[in-house]
Scaffold this motif. Structure first.
Motif, PDB file in Angstrom:
ATOM      1  N   GLY A  34       0.860  -1.157   0.006  1.00  0.00           N
ATOM      2  CA  GLY A  34      -0.115   0.199  -0.026  1.00  0.00           C
ATOM      3  C   GLY A  34       0.924   1.428  -0.050  1.00  0.00           C
ATOM      4  O   GLY A  34       0.636   2.173  -0.697  1.00  0.00           O
ATOM      5  N   GLU A  38       0.865   4.026  -3.007  1.00  0.00           N
ATOM      6  CA  GLU A  38       0.705   5.721  -2.823  1.00  0.00           C
ATOM      7  C   GLU A  38       1.566   6.150  -3.311  1.00  0.00           C
ATOM      8  O   GLU A  38       1.701   7.359  -3.995  1.00  0.00           O
ATOM      9  N   THR A  86      -3.698   8.378  -0.633  1.00  0.00           N
ATOM     10  CA  THR A  86      -3.573   7.513   0.418  1.00  0.00           C
ATOM     11  C   THR A  86      -3.854   6.121   0.183  1.00  0.00           C
ATOM     12  O   THR A  86      -4.376   5.679  -0.942  1.00  0.00           O
ATOM     13  N   TYR A  87      -3.765   5.214   1.136  1.00  0.00           N
ATOM     14  CA  TYR A  87      -4.071   3.735   1.016  1.00  0.00           C
ATOM     15  C   TYR A  87      -4.645   3.388   2.339  1.00  0.00           C
ATOM     16  O   TYR A  87      -4.320   3.886   3.393  1.00  0.00           O
ATOM     17  N   ILE A  94      -6.032  -3.927   0.123  1.00  0.00           N
ATOM     18  CA  ILE A  94      -5.523  -2.764  -0.116  1.00  0.00           C
ATOM     19  C   ILE A  94      -6.193  -2.050  -1.132  1.00  0.00           C
ATOM     20  O   ILE A  94      -6.636  -2.417  -2.315  1.00  0.00           O
ATOM     21  N   ARG A  95      -6.642  -0.813  -0.408  1.00  0.00           N
ATOM     22  CA  ARG A  95      -7.209   0.264  -1.260  1.00  0.00           C
ATOM     23  C   ARG A  95      -6.505   1.546  -1.439  1.00  0.00           C
ATOM     24  O   ARG A  95      -6.087   1.878  -0.389  1.00  0.00           O
ATOM     25  N   TRP A  96      -6.325   2.185  -2.509  1.00  0.00           N
ATOM     26  CA  TRP A  96      -5.593   3.190  -2.722  1.00  0.00           C
ATOM     27  C   TRP A  96      -6.136   4.236  -3.598  1.00  0.00           C
ATOM     28  O   TRP A  96      -6.882   3.847  -4.515  1.00  0.00           O
TER      29      TRP A  96
END
Length: 158
Positions: A34, A38, A86-87, A94-96
């Motif tokens: 992550g 980013e 951001t993440y 994982i989301r970013w």
């Protein structure tokens, strides 16, 4: 009774390694990935100015360029979008991206008037906004993520 006796005292490092493989700390890996996602996205916005596939972003229209000053560049006015990247790690997911409302428009683009009109009747947005893909993975980005994963696996080794 006859048989073979095995002294397992020397196998403790092997047992610890097997335990680490059976129960790896995927959260640590996800957090490292992550952070890299980013960083890659921030670099794309601040320096590269290209989509993940390497294609350059569309330039500003002449009308919009006239409203910009020397400190501005594509997708960077006061730095809000860049600062917002951001993440989040949830389990092993994982989301970013950016939580800013306009980030989707910057990424996907919008047609003049797509969001209605102002109180004075002007279109929102006042002109077409070309999409500028700032999220995603280039081949080099993918290689970086693979390298981080390989390093993480190496750390599991005794």
């Amino acid at each position: 009774m006859s048989g073979v006796v095995v002294d397992v005292r020397g196998l403790a490092p092997v047992q610890r390694f097997i335990n680490r493989l059976a129960n790896p700390d995927l959260r640590a890996l996800a957090d490292s990935l992550g952070a890299e996602l980013e960083s890659q996205t921030r670099r794309r916005i601040a320096e590269e100015k290209t989509a993940p596939d390497g294609s350059p972003w569309a330039p500003w229209s002449a009308v919009h360029a006239a409203t910009r000053h020397a400190g501005h560049s594509l997708l960077q006015g006061d730095g809000d979008l860049l600062d917002s990247v951001t993440y989040q790690v949830s389990g092993t997911q994982i989301r970013w991206g950016s939580p800013l409302v306009y980030a989707g428009v910057m990424r996907e683009g919008a047609s003049q008037g797509q969001f209605g009109t102002t109180r004075r009747g002007g279109p929102i947005p006042w002109g077409d906004i070309p999409g500028r893909e700032f999220l995603g993975l280039s081949a080099e980005n993918e290689d970086d993520l693979v390298g981080i994963t390989e390093d993480w696996l190496q750390e599991l080794m005794p």
